[in-house]
Each structure stands twice: as C-alpha cells, then as structure tokens.
Scaffold this active site. Sequence first.
Site, short mmCIF file in Angstrom:
data_model
loop_
_atom_site.label_atom_id
_atom_site.label_comp_id
_atom_site.label_asym_id
_atom_site.label_seq_id
_atom_site.Cartn_x
_atom_site.Cartn_y
_atom_site.Cartn_z
N ASP A 130 0.74 -1.17 0.01
CA ASP A 130 0.02 -0.04 -0.10
C ASP A 130 0.78 1.18 0.00
OD1 ASP A 130 0.85 -0.21 2.61
OD2 ASP A 130 -0.99 -0.68 3.43
N GLU A 166 -9.63 -2.00 5.49
CA GLU A 166 -10.15 -1.80 7.14
C GLU A 166 -11.49 -2.64 7.00
OE1 GLU A 166 -8.55 -0.14 8.95
OE2 GLU A 166 -7.92 1.86 8.23
C1 GLP Z 1 -0.42 0.26 8.61
C2 GLP Z 1 0.07 -0.48 7.47
C3 GLP Z 1 -0.10 -1.94 7.59
C4 GLP Z 1 0.45 -2.66 9.08
C5 GLP Z 1 -0.45 -1.73 10.09
C6 GLP Z 1 0.28 -2.09 11.33
O1 GLP Z 1 -1.68 0.36 8.67
N1 GLP Z 1 -0.77 -0.16 6.21
O2 GLP Z 1 0.33 -2.73 6.76
O3 GLP Z 1 0.39 -3.83 9.24
O4 GLP Z 1 -0.11 -0.34 9.81
O5 GLP Z 1 1.36 -1.31 11.69
P1 GLP Z 1 2.31 -1.70 13.06
O6 GLP Z 1 3.25 -2.80 12.65
O7 GLP Z 1 3.23 -0.28 12.95
O8 GLP Z 1 1.63 -1.97 14.12
#
Ligand code: GLP
Length: 246
Positions: A72, A148
């Site tokens: 993304d 989401e």
């Molecule tokens: C973002 C990304 C996801 C990721 C999520 C969790 O929203 N688009 O791909 O898995 O955050 O992030 P973190 O690993 O910082 O908790």
Amino acid sequence: MVDVTVHDSAEAAAIDVAESIRDHVASCVANATACRLGLATGGTPLPVYRHLIEMVTAGKMSFHDVVTFNLDEYIGLTSSHPHSYHAYMRSHLFDAVGLDASRTHLPLGSADDPDAEAARYESTLIASGGVTMQLLGIGRNGHIGFNEPGSEHDSVTRVVDLADSTIAANARYFDDPANVPRQAITMGIGTILRSHEIILMATGASKADAIRGAIRGPVEPSNPASSLQTHAHVRWVLDTEAASKL
Ligand code: GLP
C-alpha cells in the site's frame, strides 16, 4: 490446521520471519523460479528488515533475483516524501540490500488519477505472475494492508478511506496529526489471498484482540484478517503478548 508459531520475544519472531524469507529466496534460486516478495510497512517488520540487511551484509543471502511488491501507499504523498511508504522501504531495506527501483513496486500515492493508478498496480501484479511470499502485519482493528473493516474478501487494489483508529495509530509518524493522510491505495484482500504463501507477523499486547479475531473469529468483512483462514498457506508468527488471547 492453523500454523501458529509463538516466540518469547518480538526479536525472536523477527529472526524467524527473516529466516523464512531468506529460505524462500534460496528456494527460488535453487529451483530457478521467480521470487516476488510482497512487503509490508509499519513498526512490526522493521526488525525483520534489519535482520535481512545483516544477512545480505554477511553474504548469507542476496536480493539479486528478487522483485518486490508493497501492499500500500498513502494518497497525496510523493514517493520522495519522508513519510511515504516509498521512503520507508528505501531507508529500511531497499537501499541497503541493493534493490533498485526497477525491481521494486509500490502504488504511486501522488498519481493524478488514484483509481487508475490502483488498477495499473493490480494489472502489473497479475502480469508479473503474482506474489510468491507475502509478509503481512495487522492493524489493531484487524486490517491487513489498508483493508479496513468492511472490506470485501474478494476486493482488489483500490482507493480506500482510512479508519479513524488507523489515522490515530499512524499519527505517531507525523509531526502534526493534521498531516496524516486520510486515504490510501491498497492491495485488496482478494489480491493478498492470491499470494502463494503468506506470513503474518504480530507482536505486542495491542495486537492480541486482532489476532484472536483473525484466527478464531468468524470469517466476515467486519474482520479483514479473518479472510486468511480461507488461504491454504498462511503462517502466523507471533510473540507471547500478541498470542495471549488465543
Ligand atoms: C499500517 C499498514 C499495515 C500495518 C499496520 C500495523 O496501517 N498499512 O500494513 O500492518 O499499519 O502497523 P504496525 O506494525 O506499526 O503496528
């Protein structure tokens, strides 16, 4: 049967994931098949990327034959913006392992027509033959990529609105919360499910509810990660805190 590995620490989980990626790349090379890694951003995979860089530096693996596709990118940020996922990937992996732009793919968040850019990304991915190993994190609300709650499980790469809780969670990376993008281009859940193999990594107590819902909950759009229950080759790599509600 659900393939879950629980480690004592986030660091041990990261080593496990990095070694799985190293072994996947080695098997692609040994079998003379193409290796297309699906990559994630966020805090969770950072230690994985650190270990991969160490392995490359030590001569234990190479990204020479690897092509990458990221999940993304935020809409509205150019690829040179310091908070873009393009910049994240360059600074945390690509530059250090010699992956140049010709072999790395991310949606372009600054495209004039984001819907057309999303369609282009999906087509490029399909034309490549698809992701052979996808690394995923998970949001506290169960999102994967930026899919989401409410995302259909057959969705493809598209423009999405970020949930308020996701905007709040990501605000820590931005100087001013007002500058956190509200939209993104993300691979769809259906796109992710086409990957040959998937590793979902989660660490920390803040992910425990999302992991329980993903693995034990009903498979439904309100819980994006529950879609992974329908995939034959998913490995869940967790630390004890993320696994604490299983
Ligand atoms: C973002 C990304 C996801 C990721 C999520 C969790 O929203 N688009 O791909 O898995 O955050 O992030 P973190 O690993 O910082 O908790």
